[in-house]
Scaffold this active site. Structure first.
Site, short mmCIF file in Angstrom:
data_model
loop_
_atom_site.label_atom_id
_atom_site.label_comp_id
_atom_site.label_asym_id
_atom_site.label_seq_id
_atom_site.Cartn_x
_atom_site.Cartn_y
_atom_site.Cartn_z
N ASN A 7 0.87 -1.18 0.00
CA ASN A 7 0.00 0.00 0.00
C ASN A 7 0.91 1.23 0.00
OD1 ASN A 7 -1.85 2.02 0.36
ND2 ASN A 7 -2.23 1.56 2.54
N LYS A 19 0.01 4.26 -0.26
CA LYS A 19 -0.66 5.45 0.26
C LYS A 19 -0.48 6.61 -0.73
CE LYS A 19 0.46 3.71 4.82
NZ LYS A 19 -0.08 3.75 6.14
N HIS A 59 -9.68 0.70 4.36
CA HIS A 59 -8.41 0.95 5.06
C HIS A 59 -8.68 1.90 6.23
CE1 HIS A 59 -4.38 2.40 5.92
NE2 HIS A 59 -3.94 1.30 5.34
N GLU A 106 -7.20 4.38 7.37
CA GLU A 106 -7.06 5.82 7.06
C GLU A 106 -8.31 6.33 6.35
OE1 GLU A 106 -3.25 5.56 5.13
OE2 GLU A 106 -2.34 5.03 7.05
N GLU A 157 -5.65 -5.26 10.15
CA GLU A 157 -4.70 -4.17 10.41
C GLU A 157 -5.12 -3.44 11.68
OE1 GLU A 157 -2.55 -2.99 6.59
OE2 GLU A 157 -4.30 -1.73 6.74
N GLY A 159 1.61 2.40 10.63
CA GLY A 159 2.48 3.57 10.49
C GLY A 159 3.06 4.06 11.80
N SER A 167 3.07 -2.01 10.40
CA SER A 167 4.51 -1.91 10.68
C SER A 167 5.28 -3.20 10.37
CB SER A 167 4.73 -1.46 12.14
OG SER A 167 4.15 -0.18 12.34
C1 PEP Z 1 -0.93 0.16 5.70
O1 PEP Z 1 -0.92 1.31 5.28
O2 PEP Z 1 -1.80 -0.64 5.33
C2 PEP Z 1 0.12 -0.26 6.64
C3 PEP Z 1 0.07 -1.44 7.18
O3 PEP Z 1 1.12 0.68 6.90
P1 PEP Z 1 2.50 0.40 7.71
O4 PEP Z 1 3.09 -0.90 7.17
O5 PEP Z 1 3.35 1.57 7.38
O6 PEP Z 1 2.15 0.29 9.14
#
Ligand code: PEP
Length: 252
Positions: A9, A11, A95, A97, A164, A170, A206
């Site tokens: 992803n 973003k 997601h 976000e 997630e 993040g 992460s």
């Molecule tokens: C994501 O944006 O789906 C995500 C898991 O981000 P990160 O790996 O940076 O935590």
């Protein structure tokens, strides 16, 4: 038969030039046989560039969001029908976000999932609890509601789910393998009750080359949705190699 999958992803990062140079690097680092299990989700505006850059590979391209109508007076929205015509295979739905910053709800996710499937796009449905919900022991309740409401009337055979936990996205704070496995097992059992537990379940939050191995060893973790560490071809390819070399049910 479940599949191992790694998804990137990106973003709101990477312009067309950066997209092209990432692809050049990735192709040098990745064994060809792994390509078919990899998805990349760029900004919608870079989908065409990414498709061209990956034209001679089996890596799949997806979108980070779509609307729940194919066309109409919906200024600024992204049509799932057009995504399919552009060669997308998948679309992220729900997601965190999008849920937190853009008012996405389980109800809007459900409409998007149905419309995506109608357009032959595989929805990658994101679920996960906030830190507050985890601290007040509501994790399973939240996951169950997100699954029940978001997947109402959906085809469970044409779907990928990404767990997630919001507190791990993040933030650099990864869920321990046991915490992630517990949530994945709960999701798997919930899907079983709904009629199909043969769905690829990805962990996201992460993920890095250093923690991917222990997470991938868990029985119900079939792959990863990777944000930050997917922006560099070397860390992303390391995560792909760690996960895609394991049999899907290695720990069962
Ligand atoms: C994501 O944006 O789906 C995500 C898991 O981000 P990160 O790996 O940076 O935590």
């Amino acid at each position: 038969m479940r599949q191992r999958i790694i998804a990137a992803n990106w973003k709101m990062y990477k312009n067309p030039q950066e997209t092209r140079s990432f692809c050049e690097s990735l192709r040098k680092l990745l064994p060809i046989h792994m390509e078919k299990n990899i998805f990349i989700f760029p900004q919608s505006i870079c989908i065409e560039t990414l498709k061209v850059a990956l034209a001679s590979t089996n890596i799949k391209v997806g979108a980070q969001n779509c609307y729940f109508e194919n066309e109409g007076a919906f200024t600024g929205e992204v049509s799932p029908q057009t995504l399919f015509h552009m060669g997308c295979s998948s679309v992220l739905v729900g997601h965190s976000e999008r849920r937190q910053l853009f008012g996405e709800t389980n109800e809007s996710c459900q409409k998007k999932i149905l419309k995506a499937q109608e357009n032959k796009l595989i929805p990658m449905y994101c679920v996960g609890e906030t830190l507050e919900e985890r601290k007040s022991n509501k994790t399973f309740e939240v996951l169950e509601t997100q699954i029940q409401e978001g997947l109402k009337d959906a085809d469970l055979k044409k779907l990928i789910i990404a767990y997630e936990p919001v507190w791990a996205i993040g933030t650099g704070e990864v869920a321990t393998p046991d915490i992630a496995q517990e949530a994945h097992e709960f999701i798997r059992n919930t899907l079983k009750r709904l009629g199909n537990d043969d769905v690829a379940l990805l962990y996201g939050g992460s993920v890095k080359p250093e923690n991917a191995g222990l997470l991938a060893a868990k029985a119900d973790i079939d792959g990863f949705l990777v944000g930050g560490a997917s922006l560099k071809a070397d860390s992303f390819s390391e995560i792909c190699k760690t996960n895609l070399t394991r049999p899907v049910d290695a720990a069962r």
